[in-house]
Motif scaffolding. Sequence first.
Motif, mmCIF file in Angstrom:
data_model
loop_
_atom_site.group_PDB
_atom_site.id
_atom_site.type_symbol
_atom_site.label_atom_id
_atom_site.label_comp_id
_atom_site.label_asym_id
_atom_site.label_seq_id
_atom_site.Cartn_x
_atom_site.Cartn_y
_atom_site.Cartn_z
ATOM 1 N N LYS A 200 11.024 -2.469 -6.112
ATOM 2 C CA LYS A 200 10.111 -1.464 -5.585
ATOM 3 C C LYS A 200 9.599 -0.583 -6.716
ATOM 4 C CE LYS A 200 9.534 1.635 -1.648
ATOM 5 N NZ LYS A 200 10.197 2.292 -0.509
ATOM 6 N N ARG A 201 8.296 -0.594 -6.915
ATOM 7 C CA ARG A 201 7.693 0.158 -8.002
ATOM 8 C C ARG A 201 7.385 1.595 -7.588
ATOM 9 N NH1 ARG A 201 6.686 -5.021 -8.235
ATOM 10 N NH2 ARG A 201 6.291 -6.059 -10.213
ATOM 11 N N LYS A 202 7.204 2.429 -8.599
ATOM 12 C CA LYS A 202 6.841 3.813 -8.298
ATOM 13 C C LYS A 202 5.433 3.903 -7.732
ATOM 14 C CE LYS A 202 9.919 6.540 -11.127
ATOM 15 N NZ LYS A 202 10.023 7.658 -12.092
ATOM 16 N N ASP A 203 4.583 2.932 -8.083
ATOM 17 C CA ASP A 203 3.228 2.916 -7.525
ATOM 18 C C ASP A 203 3.152 1.928 -6.357
ATOM 19 O OD1 ASP A 203 3.568 0.633 -8.997
ATOM 20 O OD2 ASP A 203 1.588 0.679 -9.939
ATOM 21 N N PHE A 204 4.201 1.932 -5.559
ATOM 22 C CA PHE A 204 4.315 0.981 -4.445
ATOM 23 C C PHE A 204 3.126 1.082 -3.492
ATOM 24 C CE2 PHE A 204 5.921 -0.035 -0.141
ATOM 25 C CZ PHE A 204 6.307 -1.350 -0.352
ATOM 26 N N LYS A 205 2.745 2.310 -3.134
ATOM 27 C CA LYS A 205 1.628 2.494 -2.203
ATOM 28 C C LYS A 205 0.316 2.006 -2.802
ATOM 29 C CE LYS A 205 3.786 6.462 0.083
ATOM 30 N NZ LYS A 205 3.700 7.920 0.346
ATOM 31 N N GLU A 206 0.124 2.283 -4.088
ATOM 32 C CA GLU A 206 -1.093 1.815 -4.751
ATOM 33 C C GLU A 206 -1.129 0.296 -4.826
ATOM 34 O OE1 GLU A 206 -0.380 5.991 -5.907
ATOM 35 O OE2 GLU A 206 0.873 4.195 -5.917
ATOM 36 N N GLN A 207 0.032 -0.323 -5.016
ATOM 37 C CA GLN A 207 0.088 -1.784 -5.054
ATOM 38 C C GLN A 207 -0.305 -2.390 -3.706
ATOM 39 O OE1 GLN A 207 0.664 -4.059 -7.351
ATOM 40 N NE2 GLN A 207 1.078 -2.706 -9.077
ATOM 41 N N ILE A 208 0.153 -1.777 -2.625
ATOM 42 C CA ILE A 208 -0.208 -2.265 -1.294
ATOM 43 C C ILE A 208 -1.723 -2.168 -1.089
ATOM 44 C CG2 ILE A 208 -0.019 -1.814 1.191
ATOM 45 C CD1 ILE A 208 2.851 -0.980 0.741
ATOM 46 N N ILE A 209 -2.297 -1.017 -1.465
ATOM 47 C CA ILE A 209 -3.747 -0.850 -1.348
ATOM 48 C C ILE A 209 -4.472 -1.902 -2.177
ATOM 49 C CG2 ILE A 209 -5.674 0.708 -1.848
ATOM 50 C CD1 ILE A 209 -3.744 3.038 -1.303
ATOM 51 N N HIS A 210 -3.977 -2.132 -3.393
ATOM 52 C CA HIS A 210 -4.598 -3.127 -4.280
ATOM 53 C C HIS A 210 -4.560 -4.515 -3.664
ATOM 54 C CE1 HIS A 210 -4.397 -6.198 -7.480
ATOM 55 N NE2 HIS A 210 -5.356 -5.481 -8.042
ATOM 56 N N HIS A 211 -3.399 -4.917 -3.136
ATOM 57 C CA HIS A 211 -3.268 -6.262 -2.564
ATOM 58 C C HIS A 211 -4.168 -6.438 -1.342
ATOM 59 C CE1 HIS A 211 -0.288 -6.767 -5.473
ATOM 60 N NE2 HIS A 211 0.816 -6.607 -4.769
ATOM 61 N N ILE A 212 -4.222 -5.423 -0.486
ATOM 62 C CA ILE A 212 -5.071 -5.506 0.710
ATOM 63 C C ILE A 212 -6.543 -5.597 0.314
ATOM 64 C CG2 ILE A 212 -5.862 -4.253 2.760
ATOM 65 C CD1 ILE A 212 -3.021 -3.144 3.031
ATOM 66 N N ALA A 213 -6.956 -4.772 -0.641
ATOM 67 C CA ALA A 213 -8.344 -4.811 -1.101
ATOM 68 C C ALA A 213 -8.673 -6.156 -1.727
ATOM 69 C CB ALA A 213 -8.596 -3.681 -2.105
ATOM 70 N N THR A 214 -7.759 -6.692 -2.523
ATOM 71 C CA THR A 214 -7.996 -7.983 -3.184
ATOM 72 C C THR A 214 -8.110 -9.113 -2.173
ATOM 73 O OG1 THR A 214 -6.790 -7.221 -5.142
ATOM 74 C CG2 THR A 214 -7.100 -9.590 -4.896
ATOM 75 N N ILE A 215 -7.191 -9.143 -1.205
ATOM 76 C CA ILE A 215 -7.226 -10.200 -0.185
ATOM 77 C C ILE A 215 -8.519 -10.108 0.621
ATOM 78 C CG2 ILE A 215 -6.150 -10.946 1.979
ATOM 79 C CD1 ILE A 215 -3.444 -10.188 0.703
ATOM 80 N N THR A 216 -8.930 -8.882 0.966
ATOM 81 C CA THR A 216 -10.171 -8.699 1.721
ATOM 82 C C THR A 216 -11.378 -9.189 0.924
ATOM 83 O OG1 THR A 216 -9.232 -6.766 2.838
ATOM 84 C CG2 THR A 216 -11.627 -7.019 2.915
ATOM 85 N N LEU A 217 -11.435 -8.845 -0.356
ATOM 86 C CA LEU A 217 -12.559 -9.266 -1.198
ATOM 87 C C LEU A 217 -12.610 -10.776 -1.367
ATOM 88 C CD1 LEU A 217 -12.445 -6.477 -3.926
ATOM 89 C CD2 LEU A 217 -14.320 -6.917 -2.329
ATOM 90 N N ILE A 218 -11.456 -11.408 -1.552
ATOM 91 C CA ILE A 218 -11.435 -12.870 -1.696
ATOM 92 C C ILE A 218 -11.912 -13.529 -0.406
ATOM 93 C CG2 ILE A 218 -9.945 -14.878 -2.027
ATOM 94 C CD1 ILE A 218 -8.222 -13.180 -3.887
#
Length: 354
Positions: A200-218
């Motif tokens: 679990k990273r300290k930027d856990f919430k940002e990572q979730i946002i990043h993954h969701i945005a990336t999956i949506t864009l793909i």
Amino acid sequence: MGLSEGFWHHEYWLPPGATWEDMKESADTHYPQPQDLLLCIPGALLLIVVRCIFERAVALPLGRRLGVSDKRRPKVQPNATLEGFYVLLGRTPKEADLISLAKQSNLPVKKVETWFRHRQAQDRPTLMKKFCEASWRFAFYFTSFFSGLALLYDKPWFWDHTVCWLRFPQQPLPPALGWFYLLELSFYCSLVATLPFDVKRKDFKEQIIHHIATITLIFVSYCANLIRFGMIVMLVHDASDYILELAKMLHYMKWKRVCEAVFIVFAVVFIISRLVIFPLTTYYYFVTKFQLFLIICLIDAFLMILQLLHIFWSYLIIQMIFGVILHGAKRKDARSDTEESDRSEAEDLAKNKE
């Protein structure tokens, strides 16, 4: 018009004047089909299996050979009362809870506090687990970046981005690019699926946002046949990721000087690719040179989310370089794989310097 037909209406997905009839397939011509993306589900499961095999058969022996070792952790004496509280109510009891637990367990309050500290230490990810996770991501990002580069090297639209829009959306999909897209989507889906089990990273919430945005864009760019633009964006993102994972591996191996040198290389590549190339490519060649319609507006919104994350991570990276490498301060890598309840990896690095 049914719900499905309304969702896939050409006015939402294609530029004005274009319809799905313009992308009708033939024996020699293939266009992206939304149902193709369903393969990301078995693809993600397959990648998780491959990851487990890779971490056990490759990363674990490699880590041992390179000197990655875990510190011995104090053993925790079995205590049903304290364990019940730890599992059900929380890992960090308040002072009133400590006093109550001490009475129930017939133990001094100090020993109860020590028990909880040692119990928390047991749950923290080991150095070897971190090394194996970084090794897997390094292997994937490295393969993804250079295979993507090989696929795009001979494409004229890779060097001249204005060519991305010639005859759009009537741009047939080469099978290799279709499979590359599917692989990237499967990988990010696998990352989301393993989030509860990964460090679990300290930027856990940002990572979730990043993954969701990336999956949506793909997903959206594939359905709208924005494959060319999507490939360029993915390649720009993959350019720095494998360098970061390599720096992590070197850190776990305690190769301090080499780690710092690689991290500086990562910082340069990250900032150039994410804060220069990415916004110039997306804004100039996508926003200003293309007709706006619904899906394009959605894509613009998610691209903006990614750019805000890039700025946030760049700030942390620059802060690290000035604070740690140039001034010798304790490292606090908020973008790295530091667990929230654990000491930061920066502290580990700083300790190595002493």
